[in-house]
Design a protein around this motif. Structure first.
Motif, PDB file in Angstrom:
ATOM      1  N   LEU A  22       0.818  -1.206   0.000  1.00  0.00           N
ATOM      2  CA  LEU A  22       0.000   0.000   0.000  1.00  0.00           C
ATOM      3  C   LEU A  22       0.853   1.257   0.000  1.00  0.00           C
ATOM      4  CD1 LEU A  22      -2.881  -1.032   2.406  1.00  0.00           C
ATOM      5  CD2 LEU A  22      -2.916  -0.875  -0.066  1.00  0.00           C
ATOM      6  N   ALA A  23       2.118   1.147   0.374  1.00  0.00           N
ATOM      7  CA  ALA A  23       2.994   2.309   0.386  1.00  0.00           C
ATOM      8  C   ALA A  23       3.335   2.756  -1.036  1.00  0.00           C
ATOM      9  CB  ALA A  23       4.281   1.994   1.137  1.00  0.00           C
ATOM     10  N   GLY A  24       3.222   1.848  -2.005  1.00  0.00           N
ATOM     11  CA  GLY A  24       3.481   2.205  -3.389  1.00  0.00           C
ATOM     12  C   GLY A  24       4.954   2.262  -3.751  1.00  0.00           C
ATOM     13  N   THR A  25       5.844   1.859  -2.847  1.00  0.00           N
ATOM     14  CA  THR A  25       7.270   1.919  -3.134  1.00  0.00           C
ATOM     15  C   THR A  25       7.776   0.647  -3.791  1.00  0.00           C
ATOM     16  OG1 THR A  25       7.804   1.117  -0.934  1.00  0.00           O
ATOM     17  CG2 THR A  25       7.729   3.505  -1.241  1.00  0.00           C
ATOM     18  N   GLN A  26       7.089  -0.454  -3.600  1.00  0.00           N
ATOM     19  CA  GLN A  26       7.535  -1.717  -4.191  1.00  0.00           C
ATOM     20  C   GLN A  26       7.144  -1.749  -5.658  1.00  0.00           C
ATOM     21  OE1 GLN A  26       5.936  -5.129  -2.281  1.00  0.00           O
ATOM     22  NE2 GLN A  26       7.001  -6.576  -3.574  1.00  0.00           N
ATOM     23  N   ARG A  27       8.114  -1.989  -6.529  1.00  0.00           N
ATOM     24  CA  ARG A  27       7.843  -2.054  -7.956  1.00  0.00           C
ATOM     25  C   ARG A  27       7.951  -3.512  -8.372  1.00  0.00           C
ATOM     26  NH1 ARG A  27      11.728   1.804  -7.182  1.00  0.00           N
ATOM     27  NH2 ARG A  27      13.233   0.415  -8.135  1.00  0.00           N
ATOM     28  N   THR A  28       6.842  -4.182  -8.509  1.00  0.00           N
ATOM     29  CA  THR A  28       6.849  -5.601  -8.851  1.00  0.00           C
ATOM     30  C   THR A  28       6.264  -5.812 -10.239  1.00  0.00           C
ATOM     31  OG1 THR A  28       4.706  -5.936  -7.815  1.00  0.00           O
ATOM     32  CG2 THR A  28       6.632  -6.347  -6.456  1.00  0.00           C
ATOM     33  N   PRO A  29       6.786  -6.794 -10.954  1.00  0.00           N
ATOM     34  CA  PRO A  29       6.240  -7.078 -12.280  1.00  0.00           C
ATOM     35  C   PRO A  29       4.772  -7.482 -12.183  1.00  0.00           C
ATOM     36  CG  PRO A  29       8.298  -8.253 -11.911  1.00  0.00           C
ATOM     37  CD  PRO A  29       7.897  -7.660 -10.605  1.00  0.00           C
ATOM     38  N   LYS A  30       3.963  -6.982 -13.086  1.00  0.00           N
ATOM     39  CA  LYS A  30       2.550  -7.320 -13.080  1.00  0.00           C
ATOM     40  C   LYS A  30       2.289  -8.658 -13.746  1.00  0.00           C
ATOM     41  CE  LYS A  30       0.771  -2.645 -13.014  1.00  0.00           C
ATOM     42  NZ  LYS A  30      -0.018  -1.644 -13.688  1.00  0.00           N
ATOM     43  N   PHE A  31       3.038  -8.961 -14.784  1.00  0.00           N
ATOM     44  CA  PHE A  31       2.777 -10.192 -15.523  1.00  0.00           C
ATOM     45  C   PHE A  31       3.971 -10.518 -16.403  1.00  0.00           C
ATOM     46  CE2 PHE A  31       1.398  -6.644 -18.027  1.00  0.00           C
ATOM     47  CZ  PHE A  31       1.790  -6.938 -19.308  1.00  0.00           C
ATOM     48  N   MET A  32       3.950 -11.699 -16.953  1.00  0.00           N
ATOM     49  CA  MET A  32       4.969 -12.149 -17.902  1.00  0.00           C
ATOM     50  C   MET A  32       4.213 -12.523 -19.185  1.00  0.00           C
ATOM     51  SD  MET A  32       7.335 -15.608 -17.712  1.00  0.00           S
ATOM     52  CE  MET A  32       7.889 -15.323 -16.059  1.00  0.00           C
ATOM     53  N   PRO A  33       4.112 -11.606 -20.147  1.00  0.00           N
ATOM     54  CA  PRO A  33       3.376 -11.936 -21.364  1.00  0.00           C
ATOM     55  C   PRO A  33       4.085 -13.034 -22.139  1.00  0.00           C
ATOM     56  CG  PRO A  33       4.479  -9.818 -21.593  1.00  0.00           C
ATOM     57  CD  PRO A  33       4.693 -10.276 -20.187  1.00  0.00           C
ATOM     58  N   LEU A  34       3.296 -13.948 -22.697  1.00  0.00           N
ATOM     59  CA  LEU A  34       3.901 -15.037 -23.453  1.00  0.00           C
ATOM     60  C   LEU A  34       3.030 -15.445 -24.620  1.00  0.00           C
ATOM     61  CD1 LEU A  34       2.359 -17.940 -22.617  1.00  0.00           C
ATOM     62  CD2 LEU A  34       3.714 -17.609 -20.570  1.00  0.00           C
ATOM     63  N   ASP A  35       3.677 -16.078 -25.583  1.00  0.00           N
ATOM     64  CA  ASP A  35       3.004 -16.693 -26.723  1.00  0.00           C
ATOM     65  C   ASP A  35       3.284 -18.181 -26.639  1.00  0.00           C
ATOM     66  OD1 ASP A  35       2.234 -14.208 -27.750  1.00  0.00           O
ATOM     67  OD2 ASP A  35       4.031 -14.036 -28.995  1.00  0.00           O
ATOM     68  N   LEU A  36       2.305 -18.982 -27.016  1.00  0.00           N
ATOM     69  CA  LEU A  36       2.467 -20.434 -27.040  1.00  0.00           C
ATOM     70  C   LEU A  36       1.843 -20.936 -28.341  1.00  0.00           C
ATOM     71  CD1 LEU A  36       3.278 -23.073 -25.547  1.00  0.00           C
ATOM     72  CD2 LEU A  36       0.994 -23.070 -24.564  1.00  0.00           C
ATOM     73  N   TYR A  37       2.638 -21.663 -29.114  1.00  0.00           N
ATOM     74  CA  TYR A  37       2.136 -22.188 -30.383  1.00  0.00           C
ATOM     75  C   TYR A  37       2.820 -23.515 -30.692  1.00  0.00           C
ATOM     76  CZ  TYR A  37       6.362 -19.779 -32.030  1.00  0.00           C
ATOM     77  OH  TYR A  37       7.648 -19.341 -32.187  1.00  0.00           O
ATOM     78  N   LYS A  38       2.216 -24.262 -31.612  1.00  0.00           N
ATOM     79  CA  LYS A  38       2.735 -25.577 -31.982  1.00  0.00           C
ATOM     80  C   LYS A  38       3.355 -25.517 -33.366  1.00  0.00           C
ATOM     81  CE  LYS A  38       1.397 -30.413 -32.428  1.00  0.00           C
ATOM     82  NZ  LYS A  38       0.289 -31.339 -32.552  1.00  0.00           N
ATOM     83  N   VAL A  39       4.541 -26.109 -33.493  1.00  0.00           N
ATOM     84  CA  VAL A  39       5.236 -26.226 -34.776  1.00  0.00           C
ATOM     85  C   VAL A  39       5.678 -27.668 -34.902  1.00  0.00           C
ATOM     86  CG1 VAL A  39       7.239 -25.519 -36.138  1.00  0.00           C
ATOM     87  CG2 VAL A  39       6.098 -23.862 -34.664  1.00  0.00           C
ATOM     88  N   ASP A  40       5.170 -28.356 -35.913  1.00  0.00           N
ATOM     89  CA  ASP A  40       5.513 -29.757 -36.162  1.00  0.00           C
ATOM     90  C   ASP A  40       5.311 -30.604 -34.900  1.00  0.00           C
ATOM     91  OD1 ASP A  40       6.140 -29.122 -38.817  1.00  0.00           O
ATOM     92  OD2 ASP A  40       8.203 -28.608 -38.279  1.00  0.00           O
TER      93      ASP A  40
END
Length: 148
Positions: A22-40
Motif C-alpha cells: 500500500l505504500a506504493g514503493t515496491q515495484r513488482t512485475p505485473k505479468f509475464m506476457p507469453l506466446d504459445l504455439y505448436k510447430v511440427d
C-alpha cells in the motif's frame, strides 16, 4: 503544466492491493506476457522478460506443471532522488499445466535479448506418424483366403 488526475489516488490504492504494497514503493512485475504455439512435433513458448537477470531465470517441470520464474533487480536507492519510478523489479512467475503427450525430459530453454524461448517437444507416442498400409503382392491370394 501539471494536470489534476482525480483517479490517481484510486489507481495507487488498486496497485497497492494487487502488489501487496500500500505504500506504493515496491515495484513488482505485473505479468509475464507469453506466446504459445505448436510447430511440427513441438510447442514453442516465447515469454517477455525484459531486464531479467539471466542467472535468475529458472524453468522447472514438476508433476506436469511448467514453472517459469526470473528476477529483475531494482537499482540501488543509495544517493538517488527518484523523480519517477515506473520500471518493475522483483520476481516474475508463470505456471502452465502441461497436457498428456509431452516429453518433459526433452524441454529446452534459451534467453536472448529479454526473450525466453522454451521448446516443449511432444512425446514420441504422441507425435503424428504415417501408418504403412500393407498389401498382398497377389490380390487373388487374399480373395482365395476369404472364400474359405
Amino acid at each position: 503544466m501539471l494536470r489534476f488526475d482525480p483517479f490517481s489516488d484510486v489507481d495507487a490504492l488498486a496497485r497497492g492491493l494487487m502488489t501487496g504494497s500500500l505504500a506504493g514503493t515496491q515495484r513488482t512485475p505485473k505479468f509475464m506476457p507469453l506466446d504459445l504455439y505448436k510447430v511440427d512435433d513441438r510447442y514453442m513458448l516465447v515469454a517477455d522478460l525484459p531486464g531479467a537477470d539471466p542467472g535468475s531465470i529458472d524453468v522447472d517441470v514438476d508433476s506436469g506443471v511448467l514453472t517459469l520464474s526470473a528476477q529483475r533487480s531494482a537499482p540501488s536507492d543509495e544517493g538517488v532522488q527518484w523523480l519517477t519510478s515506473e520500471r518493475f523489479s522483483g520476481t516474475y512467475r508463470r505456471q502452465l499445466t502441461l497436457g498428456d503427450g509431452i516429453d518433459p525430459s526433452g524441454i529446452t530453454a534459451h534467453y536472448d535479448n529479454g526473450v525466453l524461448t522454451v521448446i516443449i517437444p511432444l512425446a514420441a507416442e504422441a507425435r503424428p506418424r504415417k501408418i504403412t498400409v500393407e498389401h498382398a503382392d497377389r490380390p487373388q491370394a487374399i480373395a482365395a483366403r476369404g472364400s474359405d
